[in-house]
Every structure is written in C-alpha cells, then in structure tokens.
Write a protein that holds these residues in place. Structure first.
Motif, PDB file in Angstrom:
ATOM      1  N   ALA A 204      26.403  38.437  55.586  1.00 24.36           N
ATOM      2  CA  ALA A 204      27.446  38.402  54.574  1.00 24.36           C
ATOM      3  C   ALA A 204      28.710  37.887  55.262  1.00 24.36           C
ATOM      4  O   ALA A 204      29.172  38.466  56.248  1.00 24.36           O
ATOM      5  CB  ALA A 204      27.682  39.795  53.995  1.00 24.36           C
ATOM      6  N   LYS A 205      29.272  36.816  54.742  1.00 21.87           N
ATOM      7  CA  LYS A 205      30.387  36.173  55.422  1.00 21.87           C
ATOM      8  C   LYS A 205      31.716  36.881  55.218  1.00 21.87           C
ATOM      9  O   LYS A 205      32.693  36.576  55.911  1.00 21.87           O
ATOM     10  CB  LYS A 205      30.505  34.722  54.952  1.00 21.87           C
ATOM     11  CG  LYS A 205      29.296  33.854  55.287  1.00 21.87           C
ATOM     12  CD  LYS A 205      29.512  32.430  54.780  1.00 21.87           C
ATOM     13  CE  LYS A 205      28.279  31.551  55.009  1.00 21.87           C
ATOM     14  NZ  LYS A 205      28.485  30.169  54.494  1.00 21.87           N
ATOM     15  N   PHE A 206      31.741  37.810  54.282  1.00 25.19           N
ATOM     16  CA  PHE A 206      32.992  38.514  53.982  1.00 25.19           C
ATOM     17  C   PHE A 206      32.711  40.000  53.787  1.00 25.19           C
ATOM     18  O   PHE A 206      31.749  40.373  53.122  1.00 25.19           O
ATOM     19  CB  PHE A 206      33.642  37.939  52.715  1.00 25.19           C
ATOM     20  CG  PHE A 206      33.816  36.449  52.767  1.00 25.19           C
ATOM     21  CD1 PHE A 206      34.835  35.877  53.512  1.00 25.19           C
ATOM     22  CD2 PHE A 206      32.934  35.614  52.086  1.00 25.19           C
ATOM     23  CE1 PHE A 206      34.986  34.497  53.564  1.00 25.19           C
ATOM     24  CE2 PHE A 206      33.073  34.239  52.134  1.00 25.19           C
ATOM     25  CZ  PHE A 206      34.099  33.674  52.871  1.00 25.19           C
ATOM     26  N   GLN A 207      33.571  40.847  54.352  1.00 26.38           N
ATOM     27  CA  GLN A 207      33.389  42.278  54.224  1.00 26.38           C
ATOM     28  C   GLN A 207      34.023  42.843  52.963  1.00 26.38           C
ATOM     29  O   GLN A 207      33.760  43.996  52.603  1.00 26.38           O
ATOM     30  CB  GLN A 207      33.967  42.994  55.442  1.00 26.38           C
ATOM     31  CG  GLN A 207      35.473  42.884  55.593  1.00 26.38           C
ATOM     32  CD  GLN A 207      36.003  43.622  56.797  1.00 26.38           C
ATOM     33  OE1 GLN A 207      36.830  43.087  57.515  1.00 26.38           O
ATOM     34  NE2 GLN A 207      35.552  44.842  57.044  1.00 26.38           N
ATOM     35  N   ALA A 208      34.865  42.063  52.314  1.00 24.96           N
ATOM     36  CA  ALA A 208      35.526  42.511  51.094  1.00 24.96           C
ATOM     37  C   ALA A 208      35.950  41.293  50.294  1.00 24.96           C
ATOM     38  O   ALA A 208      36.110  40.194  50.841  1.00 24.96           O
ATOM     39  CB  ALA A 208      36.738  43.378  51.417  1.00 24.96           C
ATOM     40  N   VAL A 209      36.134  41.500  49.001  1.00 22.25           N
ATOM     41  CA  VAL A 209      36.582  40.450  48.086  1.00 22.25           C
ATOM     42  C   VAL A 209      37.840  40.938  47.378  1.00 22.25           C
ATOM     43  O   VAL A 209      37.873  42.056  46.864  1.00 22.25           O
ATOM     44  CB  VAL A 209      35.492  40.099  47.048  1.00 22.25           C
ATOM     45  CG1 VAL A 209      36.024  39.131  46.007  1.00 22.25           C
ATOM     46  CG2 VAL A 209      34.257  39.532  47.746  1.00 22.25           C
ATOM     47  N   VAL A 210      38.868  40.101  47.372  1.00 26.11           N
ATOM     48  CA  VAL A 210      40.084  40.382  46.616  1.00 26.11           C
ATOM     49  C   VAL A 210      40.201  39.335  45.517  1.00 26.11           C
ATOM     50  O   VAL A 210      40.197  38.131  45.799  1.00 26.11           O
ATOM     51  CB  VAL A 210      41.337  40.335  47.508  1.00 26.11           C
ATOM     52  CG1 VAL A 210      42.607  40.567  46.675  1.00 26.11           C
ATOM     53  CG2 VAL A 210      41.237  41.367  48.630  1.00 26.11           C
ATOM     54  N   LEU A 211      40.272  39.786  44.275  1.00 31.10           N
ATOM     55  CA  LEU A 211      40.458  38.898  43.137  1.00 31.10           C
ATOM     56  C   LEU A 211      41.815  39.174  42.502  1.00 31.10           C
ATOM     57  O   LEU A 211      42.326  40.294  42.586  1.00 31.10           O
ATOM     58  CB  LEU A 211      39.355  39.103  42.098  1.00 31.10           C
ATOM     59  CG  LEU A 211      37.916  38.846  42.533  1.00 31.10           C
ATOM     60  CD1 LEU A 211      36.959  39.041  41.353  1.00 31.10           C
ATOM     61  CD2 LEU A 211      37.747  37.447  43.112  1.00 31.10           C
ATOM     62  N   PRO A 212      42.401  38.185  41.837  1.00 34.17           N
ATOM     63  CA  PRO A 212      43.695  38.450  41.185  1.00 34.17           C
ATOM     64  C   PRO A 212      43.594  39.463  40.059  1.00 34.17           C
ATOM     65  O   PRO A 212      44.574  40.123  39.722  1.00 34.17           O
ATOM     66  CB  PRO A 212      44.122  37.069  40.680  1.00 34.17           C
ATOM     67  CG  PRO A 212      42.876  36.259  40.640  1.00 34.17           C
ATOM     68  CD  PRO A 212      42.000  36.777  41.725  1.00 34.17           C
ATOM     69  N   ASN A 213      42.408  39.598  39.429  1.00 37.21           N
ATOM     70  CA  ASN A 213      42.151  40.611  38.406  1.00 37.21           C
ATOM     71  C   ASN A 213      40.661  40.899  38.410  1.00 37.21           C
ATOM     72  O   ASN A 213      39.949  40.443  39.317  1.00 37.21           O
ATOM     73  CB  ASN A 213      42.651  40.156  37.031  1.00 37.21           C
ATOM     74  CG  ASN A 213      42.144  38.771  36.673  1.00 37.21           C
ATOM     75  OD1 ASN A 213      40.940  38.511  36.711  1.00 37.21           O
ATOM     76  ND2 ASN A 213      43.066  37.862  36.334  1.00 37.21           N
ATOM     77  N   ASP A 214      40.165  41.628  37.436  1.00 36.54           N
ATOM     78  CA  ASP A 214      38.746  42.003  37.509  1.00 36.54           C
ATOM     79  C   ASP A 214      37.808  40.831  37.259  1.00 36.54           C
ATOM     80  O   ASP A 214      36.644  40.881  37.639  1.00 36.54           O
ATOM     81  CB  ASP A 214      38.438  43.160  36.548  1.00 36.54           C
ATOM     82  CG  ASP A 214      38.627  42.779  35.095  1.00 36.54           C
ATOM     83  OD1 ASP A 214      37.639  42.435  34.439  1.00 36.54           O
ATOM     84  OD2 ASP A 214      39.771  42.862  34.604  1.00 36.54           O
ATOM     85  N   ASN A 215      38.298  39.762  36.632  1.00 37.71           N
ATOM     86  CA  ASN A 215      37.484  38.548  36.449  1.00 37.71           C
ATOM     87  C   ASN A 215      38.407  37.382  36.109  1.00 37.71           C
ATOM     88  O   ASN A 215      38.805  37.212  34.959  1.00 37.71           O
ATOM     89  CB  ASN A 215      36.459  38.742  35.333  1.00 37.71           C
ATOM     90  CG  ASN A 215      35.546  37.527  35.176  1.00 37.71           C
ATOM     91  OD1 ASN A 215      35.707  36.523  35.866  1.00 37.71           O
ATOM     92  ND2 ASN A 215      34.598  37.610  34.264  1.00 37.71           N
ATOM     93  N   PRO A 216      38.758  36.563  37.115  1.00 43.75           N
ATOM     94  CA  PRO A 216      39.695  35.466  36.874  1.00 43.75           C
ATOM     95  C   PRO A 216      39.034  34.174  36.415  1.00 43.75           C
ATOM     96  O   PRO A 216      39.715  33.144  36.296  1.00 43.75           O
ATOM     97  CB  PRO A 216      40.319  35.270  38.255  1.00 43.75           C
ATOM     98  CG  PRO A 216      39.212  35.598  39.203  1.00 43.75           C
ATOM     99  CD  PRO A 216      38.428  36.714  38.545  1.00 43.75           C
ATOM    100  N   PHE A 217      37.728  34.212  36.182  1.00 43.45           N
ATOM    101  CA  PHE A 217      36.991  32.989  35.863  1.00 43.45           C
ATOM    102  C   PHE A 217      36.742  32.875  34.363  1.00 43.45           C
ATOM    103  O   PHE A 217      36.872  33.841  33.610  1.00 43.45           O
ATOM    104  CB  PHE A 217      35.662  32.975  36.622  1.00 43.45           C
ATOM    105  CG  PHE A 217      35.823  33.071  38.111  1.00 43.45           C
ATOM    106  CD1 PHE A 217      36.140  31.947  38.873  1.00 43.45           C
ATOM    107  CD2 PHE A 217      35.671  34.296  38.762  1.00 43.45           C
ATOM    108  CE1 PHE A 217      36.282  32.053  40.254  1.00 43.45           C
ATOM    109  CE2 PHE A 217      35.821  34.402  40.122  1.00 43.45           C
ATOM    110  CZ  PHE A 217      36.129  33.276  40.882  1.00 43.45           C
TER     111      PHE A 217
END
Length: 711
Positions: free
Chosen positions: A91-104
């Motif tokens: 896994a290339k990242f240990q955590a994910v930060v998004l601007p909100n719960d679903n920005p897509f």
C-alpha cells in the motif's frame, strides 16, 4: 488508548479483484502487507486541506498531494494506490485525506478505487471539512442540529476523544473570535445518524438547546474508517492548531515519520546594561539613533534587585527558565558611577544558576558597517572609494571575548558556542546594509561560536555564517525602550496609526502590516486591553505551530511596570488551560534550538529530493535516510530501536531523532500497536455514495482574519 479495528483477511480472489493485481502476486497476500509511511492528500484548493498539508510539512511527515483542479494530475486508480514489491503487496499510502467525504462526481471510478483500497489495507480516511449527512454517519443539520458560525464558542473533547486521538488536550477547544466584523468559522453540528457506527471525539453545544453536535468524529462503515470533520479552518486558527496533532495521529495510527512538539523559549536581552527610554513628546528614543541630531535627554531603564526576585519567583511559579542575554560592561559602568556598587549585578550573580545565560557582546556595539548617525535613518559610512566601512574582525572578536571573560569571572554558566550580537548586528540589515559584515564569520570562528542569533522578522530561515548557523528569534511587540505601560502604548500608537492621527504612517506605506490601528489606543487601558491579548495570541500561535524559534524581549521589560509578564504569563497560563500534563511546553536553550532547526532542514531537504523511504510491515518499521541525515519519527510508547527505547515521551507517544548512519533503521513497535488489518468482505461492498454537497467558507478563514482585538 488508540482504537484499532481488527478484521479478517480478504480471500486471494477478492484481493486480486479489488486491486486489479496480476495473478502472480497472489502468493504475497498471505503475508502482512508493506504499508509505506506516506500520506495521500487530495486537495480542492480549500483552506482545510491546505492546513493539514501545513501540519505535515511542519512535522516533516511525507505526503503526496493531488490537486483536483489540475487537468494534468494523475488518475487515482488501483495502480496508483498499490502494487507489489519483492513479492509482497504494498500500500503506497498509510492514510488518505480528502477535502470532504466524497469530492468526486457521481459514479466516480476514483472514489470507488479509494474505497476499495481503504477496505483492503485498512487505510483510514480524513474528511477535512464535510457537510453533516448520513453518508458521513451524521444526521442532516436540519434534524435538530445547527449550521452557522462558532466564533467564540468553546468546543469540548469527549471522553472517547480523550481516550483516543485527542488525549493530549485538557478538554476545551475554544474557537477564535478576533473580529466582531468578520465571520471566522462555520460548522455543521449534528448527532450521529440512526444506526450509524459513529463516535464523536470533539463536540459543541447546539445553540438554543441542551443538545451537542459532533465537530470531529469517527465513522466506521463498509470496512472503512473515516474521521469526519464538520467545521472549516485555516492553518493559523487556534482551533485547528489544537486538533491538528490528533488528526495526524488518528490517520497514521500513531506511526509516522516526523515529529511535532510545542516549544517556547524567551531571551531577555541587554541584561546588566540599561535601555534608552522612548520620549512621548519627541516620538523617538534619546540616546539612540532614531532621535535626529541627538535630540532629547536620555532616561535609561535598568532592572533592580527587586526585579530579579520577581523574575525568579515568576519562573518558579511557571516551571519555566528565562535566557538572560547579557552585556558585562553595563555592570562595569554602573560600578564606576556608584563607587563600585552594582546591587543588580550582585543579585543576578548570586542567582545565576536559576537562569540560562547567553553572550550578548561586552558593550552591545553595532558590529556591521560603521554607522553614520548624522541623519535619520542612519546609513553605512563609506571609504574614499565609496566602499562600505566595516567594523573590523578584531573589534568584533574583542566584543565577544571580553564579554565571555567577564561572564566567566562572574561565574555565569555559559556555553561558548552561543552568541547574540547587539541588534543582531553584523548580519545584513535592509535597506542600509544588504550584506553581512565580511569580518563577522572569521571573528565567530576565532571565538568558536557556532550558533548566532538572527531577527526572524528580517532573516526567517536558518542559514550559515562561516562555521556558524543562525538561530532566528521572534521579536515581540513589547518594545526595548519601554519600562512603563503608558510608554509602550504611546510608541505603539505612533508606529501603527496614520500620519493624520500623529502616527508614523507605516501602515499607509505598507498596508500589509497586521498590527495597524483604526485609532490610537488609550494610554491607560491600551496595553492590557489590546497589546497584551494580541501579543499573547501571536506568541501562543508560534508555540502551537511546532516552532522552536525563541522569542526575545529586553531587560527593560522586566523593570518598572514589568510589562513583559502579562504576555509571558498569558502564553503559559493559556497553554496550561488547554493541554494535558503529558504535553508540556518544551523550553530549550539556544544551541538546542539551533540543532533542532538544522536537523529539520536536512530532513526536509532529503524528503523533497525523494531520498527517504519508510514503511511498516506488521510490527516493524524500516527507515532509510541518506548518510548524515538524522531520521525523525513518532511512534507508540514502547517502540525500540536496536533493542533500546526510541525517542522521548510526548503527548502520549514517543518521538525523536534516530542516528544519521546512512544504513536502514529498523524499529520495533510494541505489541499494543496492532498492525492495520485487511478486512474481509466476501460479499459485495456497499456502493460508494454521491459527491458531498458544497460547504460554506467564511471570509475570516480565507484569507486569515487580522489579529484585531478592538471589538
């Protein structure tokens, strides 16, 4: 204690399907995966994701930022998120930060890839600022909640928050209210949605009710964990600064590169000497270079033995040590004028071991160019050929050495590697002296000085001066030429009001000045009512920003009205009211601050160059840094490096620096720090919800509201 969700492993077929890995990689899935110690930060350009990025930068925690507004950004898919290294799934990242719960957009393949990745590797997700809705585990605010400003509201850490990621806080999380004219916060307060597995960590009262609504909480669903934040913030606001550590610790499980502590050091310059006094009629300082033609009569300010007693009692009550930055000739002058008597020096020398001491040169001479003070502002004197006249290497060296000899004769516990020159002279001073005195570096080397103070307001980054490194210091707007509150306010008014109001016009010439006044302050109330709370807030902001740079004031501020203490006490008392006992203020001496800054610079340079790798496999963390670059990490209590305890305790964890050997470092985590577990969902996972609604960002968040205390 930290919450860890334990789940069983995916079947081989489900894992391959979820990550689209080649079939040849299937054998690695029975082993613990490799989790790279790097954060994926997906940004929409808003202040919340920028604030989290700033926190990671300050700590030295690596992250990859994806700007959603850039058309050339990489697509977030299974290959971007994970792969196989040496037969082991990564896994290339240990955590994910998004601007909100679903920005897509609705039906986004990228959000689906992220959800699958988070389920597969138990990767946590931070929703930096999102609307309260069932998709985030909360009821809509219209269902008994609240949408609006929280300016001046005092939020609280819940029992679960104290037992979890925010255990370093004492409980209260006050929201700033710096201006009555500007909205500085916006939040959605809401209760957990019916049936949602949601735990509030920080909440606040719903206005007009006895209910409370979540501001920060953990939502567990569909094999995933989200930290749901429902208030907006910028990197400078106190409410974010208080919670930033907990956000990072939650999303990394307390295992990450980089470290953050709360530092405060105060240098008191000109000890033993006297400081010239501001003249409220002339609007200048007789005896100093700002009074044209030598106007006025000097009325110096100097501490007394009673001021020393007050300083030692204040230190004892605040468990804090001041750094006294001294000029020995000040005592010599006093004895010459008073039949050999200097009661101040006698008292300070008797109490010398209660303070730290720093060489400030013998006479406080200006050590840059030779000053031509026949005009205001002064200018550098020149030779016949037009070149700058510099203070000589011999003169600089004598100032350093003579003060050291005087200090040693007085029994002061000195460290010869530290030096503060008078007015930070010798270093460049714009606009008059754009270059360092070329004789400064050789004189420093002659005297084995390796740490040289600089003024952070004009020399913000640590830099090399010959064999020495600078230590930038934060100036406080508690002026060197003020021993009384009324003098301080008068000078403050002159500096920060317009010419039509009798001021200097600085604010008209430079509108970006943040301390400008709409009208002069009352000299009887302006200090305690405006200047003290403002300077306290600014200094406490530095403390909460993982900034080890010292602040500096002058001995005059500990004399007469002792005007420094309301600010210093405001910082320390305010801090104590916010933080738990396991998170004390770190009070370092100058050389240790310099070492910290130097290590950080080397670490951050290596990070930017991509020369540092780190990952976790089970209970083992491996870090590879270049030779000569010490590695920094934050880990759970009990972590070991080569069989010995790693780091020192702070905020419920351990952090510190590992040796700069150039070889891979292997750290072992305690059994209590369970590795992230991949979750089993043989059945079809729940569908990814639609995009989050737009959220409000008030003007006081972007840009930051000015520090206006005049409500």
């Amino acid at each position: 204690m930290k919450r860890t969700i334990r789940t069983s492993a995916l079947t081989v077929g489900a894992l391959i399907a979820a990550l689209a890995l080649p079939a040849g990689a299937a054998h690695a899935d029975t082993a613990a995966p490799r989790i790279d110690l790097r954060v994926l930060l997906v940004s929409d350009g808003g202040p919340a994701t920028e604030a989290i990025a700033a926190e990671l930068d300050a700590a030295g925690t690596p992250y990859t930022e994806i700007d959603l507004d850039r058309p050339d950004r990489p697509a977030i898919d299974s290959g971007f998120l994970a792969d196989t290294v040496e037969g082991r799934s990564r896994a290339k990242f240990q955590a994910v930060v998004l601007p909100n719960d679903n920005p897509f957009a609705a039906g986004s393949a990228e959000m689906a890839a992220l959800a699958s990745y988070e389920r597969t590797y138990a990767i946590p997700q931070v929703d930096a600022y999102t609307y309260a809705r069932p998709e985030a585990g909360l009821q809509y605010p219209v269902s008994g909640g609240y949408s609006g400003s929280l300016d001046g509201v005092r939020a609280e850490v819940t029992a679960a928050g104290k037992a979890g990621p925010f255990g370093y806080l004492d409980g209260s999380v006050p929201f700033e209210d710096n201006s009555s004219d500007v909205g500085e916060s916006y939040a959605y307060l809401s209760a957990p949605a019916p049936g949602a597995d949601f735990t509030p960590y920080v909440d606040a009262p719903v206005p007009g009710t006895s209910r409370r609504g979540s501001l920060v909480g953990e939502y567990r669903h569909d094999g995933r964990r989200e930290l749901v934040v429902t208030f907006v913030y910028n990197r400078y606001q106190q409410q974010f600064r208080l919670l930033a550590r907990g956000i990072v610790e939650w999303m990394t499980g307390g295992v990450h590169l980089g470290a953050s502590r709360n530092y405060f050091a105060v240098h008191v310059d000109d000890v033993f000497a006297a400081d010239d006094r501001w003249d409220t009629q002339l609007d200048c300082t007789p005896g100093d270079v700002d009074c044209a033609g030598g106007a006025g009569t000097p009325h110096p300010i100097r501490m007394t033995p009673a001021d020393v007693d007050y300083a030692t009692a204040w230190q004892n009550s605040h468990h804090f040590t001041l750094d006294l930055v001294f000029n020995g000739s000040g005592s010599l002058d006093q004895r010459e004028d008073n039949n050999g008597v200097d009661r101040l020096a006698d008292r300070l020398i008797a109490d010398r071991n209660r303070f730290r001491w720093v060489n400030h040169t013998y006479t406080h001479a200006f050590l840059g160019c030779e000053q031509d003070i026949t005009m205001v502002p002064w200018r550098c004197a020149t030779n016949a050929d037009g070149s700058t006249k510099w203070v000589s290497r011999t003169a600089i060296s004598d100032e350093i050495a003579n003060n050291r000899v005087w200090g040693l004769a007085a029994g002061l516990p000195l460290d010869d590697s530290e030096l503060v020159t008078g007015e930070h002279s010798g270093l460049k001073v714009l606009p008059q002296q754009p270059d360092d005195n070329p004789d400064l570096a050789p004189a420093l080397a002659d005297n084995h000085v390796t740490w040289l103070a600089a003024d952070n307001s004009r020399d913000t980054e640590q830099r090399r001066v010959g064999a020495a490194m600078t230590v930038p210091r934060h100036p406080m707007n508690v002026f060197y030429n003020a021993g009384r509150a009324a003098e301080e306010v008068d000078e403050y008014n002159w500096l920060y009001t317009g010419r039509a109001q009798g001021g200097s016009g600085i604010c008209e010439d430079n509108p970006a000045t943040t301390t400008c006044l709409p009208a002069p302050l009352d000299t009887s109330t302006g200090y305690t009512g405006h200047i003290v709370p403002l300077e306290t807030r600014i200094a406490l902001g530095h403390v909460l920003s993982n900034d080890p740079k010292p602040h500096f004031i002058h001995q005059s501020n500990l004399a007469e009205d002792r005007i420094a203490y309301p600010v210093l006490s405001g910082v320390l008392d305010g801090y104590d009211a916010l933080f738990a006992d396991n998170t004390p203020v770190v009070n370092l001496r100058m050389k240790d601050i310099g070492t910290e800054l130097q290590r950080r610079a080397a670490w951050n340079s290596a990070l930017r160059a991509g020369r540092i790798t780190a990952y976790r496999v089970g209970d083992t963390v491996t870090i590879q840094a270049p030779n000569g670059v010490a590695a920094t990490a934050t880990l759970p209590t009990g972590a070991q490096l080569s069989g010995s305890a790693f780091g020192t305790a702070y905020a419920g964890e351990v952090s510190g620096w590992a040796p700069a050997t150039g070889s891979p470092l292997t750290l072992t985590l305690p059994a209590s720090a369970a590795a992230p577990s991949r979750t089993a969902h043989a059945s079809r996972p729940a569908p990814v919800t639609g995009p989050a609604p737009d959220t409000r960002v008030p003007a006081g968040v972007t840009p930051q509201v000015s520090h206006d205390t005049d409500h």
